[in-house]
Design a protein around this motif. Structure first.
Motif, mmCIF file in Angstrom:
data_model
loop_
_atom_site.group_PDB
_atom_site.id
_atom_site.type_symbol
_atom_site.label_atom_id
_atom_site.label_comp_id
_atom_site.label_asym_id
_atom_site.label_seq_id
_atom_site.Cartn_x
_atom_site.Cartn_y
_atom_site.Cartn_z
ATOM 1 N N ILE A 103 0.838 -1.207 0.000
ATOM 2 C CA ILE A 103 0.000 0.000 0.000
ATOM 3 C C ILE A 103 0.870 1.253 0.000
ATOM 4 C CG2 ILE A 103 -1.669 1.325 1.340
ATOM 5 C CD1 ILE A 103 -2.787 -1.376 2.350
ATOM 6 N N GLU A 159 -8.269 -9.326 0.632
ATOM 7 C CA GLU A 159 -7.665 -8.066 1.072
ATOM 8 C C GLU A 159 -6.756 -7.474 0.001
ATOM 9 O OE1 GLU A 159 -5.996 -8.131 5.025
ATOM 10 O OE2 GLU A 159 -7.494 -9.584 5.697
ATOM 11 N N GLU A 199 -10.265 -5.621 -1.779
ATOM 12 C CA GLU A 199 -10.276 -4.440 -0.920
ATOM 13 C C GLU A 199 -9.244 -3.395 -1.342
ATOM 14 O OE1 GLU A 199 -9.910 -5.676 3.126
ATOM 15 O OE2 GLU A 199 -11.708 -6.938 3.067
ATOM 16 N N ASN A 200 -8.065 -3.860 -1.797
ATOM 17 C CA ASN A 200 -7.002 -2.915 -2.154
ATOM 18 C C ASN A 200 -6.699 -2.841 -3.648
ATOM 19 O OD1 ASN A 200 -5.783 -1.799 0.495
ATOM 20 N ND2 ASN A 200 -6.025 -3.997 0.903
#
Length: 383
Positions: free
Chosen positions: A36, A69, A73-74
């Protein structure tokens, strides 16, 4: 192009009976944090997603959540392949649906020949395969080794190269000259599973899985990411982590290693038994770690393993560094005394000396039954 190169997650693996799902979750979160922060373009997972072909339900649940995830989600594209520990048939379930979310999970040779383009790079995803898989796919009986099979696959890939892009290969195999560790369970006779690094010279980077040491090879453009966790005693001194790879439009390569560590590390403690159980020593230790003990003592220590577990609850095992003193002590025992001692007692003494703990009642029962059967067999052979 900036991507994370990771591999050999082995979700569901246990070490000496200890479950590692919590630790696997911890190191994944450390990797996700970097992904991220660095705003990577993709996540490469070079095989061995699971530790076995039929993973337990809790391992399946964890891997599914990790991918949710990353990908949902990302929004990270995922480029993954099956390894020798995985079941290609089980992993490929849902593959066509995954692709709509830029999640590419390849389990067949045929899939590897069509590149996936992200940014300035063509990715070729080559899952683990045996030479017979290549023989059947190419209908070529001469592909009898991993070397010949891999060479043929790469030749087909090169036909798809576009000079406007960089080319990255994701594969799960053993490159000749690389270093193995104890937790890599697949061993071939005579080096038949080895593949020469020169086969992959046309690629700008080769993201490998299979070997657990991130420094298993010295080839700049051909690298193993290593595992995210330590899975064997031979890996105790390795720094685990993943690699952040950057490829410029001109093919310039940047490789940065990011270390990770779970709350419980795998460590080796070396010393005399009396020192290891001394409060001034163990109070300075991180006692909840996964501990393997190497003793310097030469004399037998009664109930050593159980006594160690009272202090170090996650002891994996124990061994003696030097058996010369033990052998010297044993040599003092005369042959006459050994002959008069009951075989079961001799075995129990030997077991306790080697394992550091006494036989359980169940093990003792099995030992007695075995000795009785051997006695009957021997008597029958003399008649």
């Amino acid at each position: 192009m900036k991507f994370i190169h990771t591999a050999d997650w082995h979700i569901g693996k246990k070490i000496h009976g200890f479950q590692l799902l919590k630790e696997q979750r911890e190191v994944f979160e450390q990797m996700l944090e970097v992904a991220i922060r660095e705003e990577v373009d993709a996540i490469v997972v070079a095989g061995d997603l699971y530790d076995r072909a039929v993973p337990p339900s809790e391992a399946v649940a964890l891997l599914n959540q990790l991918f949710v995830e990353l990908n949902i989600e990302n929004r990270f594209p995922i480029l993954a392949i099956s390894g020798n520990h995985d079941s290609p048939t089980r992993l490929e379930t849902g593959g066509p649906w995954y692709q709509t979310l830029n999640f590419h999970l390849h389990t067949k040779i045929s899939q590897s020949l069509k590149p996936i383009v992200i940014g300035n790079t063509q990715f070729f995803l080559l899952p683990y395969f045996e030479p017979i898989d290549a023989r059947l796919y190419f209908k070529d009986e001469t592909l009898v080794t991993h070397e010949l099979a891999a060479k043929r696959v790469v030749e087909e890939m090169e036909k798809q190269f576009n000079s406007e892009y960089n080319q990255v290969l994701v594969a799960h195999l053993f490159v000749a000259g690389s270093l193995r560790t104890e937790s890599e369970t697949e061993v071939m006779v005579g080096g038949l599973d080895q593949v020469s690094a020169s086969i992959f010279n046309a690629f700008d980077y080769v993201a490998l899985g299979h070997l657990h040491d991130p420094n298993a090879t010295r080839h700049a453009k051909l690298q193993y990411s290593g595992t995210l966790l330590k899975f064997s005693i031979s890996e105790a001194n390795q720094q685990k982590g993943f690699k952040l790879i950057e490829l410029s439009d001109e093919g310039e390569l940047t490789n940065q290693f990011f270390p990770v560590s779970p709350e419980k590390e795998l460590r080796v403690l070396e010393g005399f038994f009396a020192d290891l159980i001394e409060p001034t020593y163990y109070e300075a230790q991180k006692r909840d770690d996964f501990i393997y003990v190497q003793l310097k003592d030469t004399k037998m220590i009664p109930d050593a393993m159980n006594r160690l577990r009272e202090i170090y609850p996650n002891v994996l095992g124990m061994e003696r560094l030097d058996r010369s003193g033990l052998m010297a002590t044993m040599n003092l025992t005369t042959r006459e005394k050994l002959k008069t001692k009951d075989p079961s007692e001799l075995f129990k003494d030997y077991y306790e000396e080697v394992m550091g703990e006494a036989l359980s009642s169940k093990q003792e029962t099995l030992l007695n039954e075995l000795l009785q059967n051997l006695d009957v067999t021997n008597k029958g052979g003399r008649n």
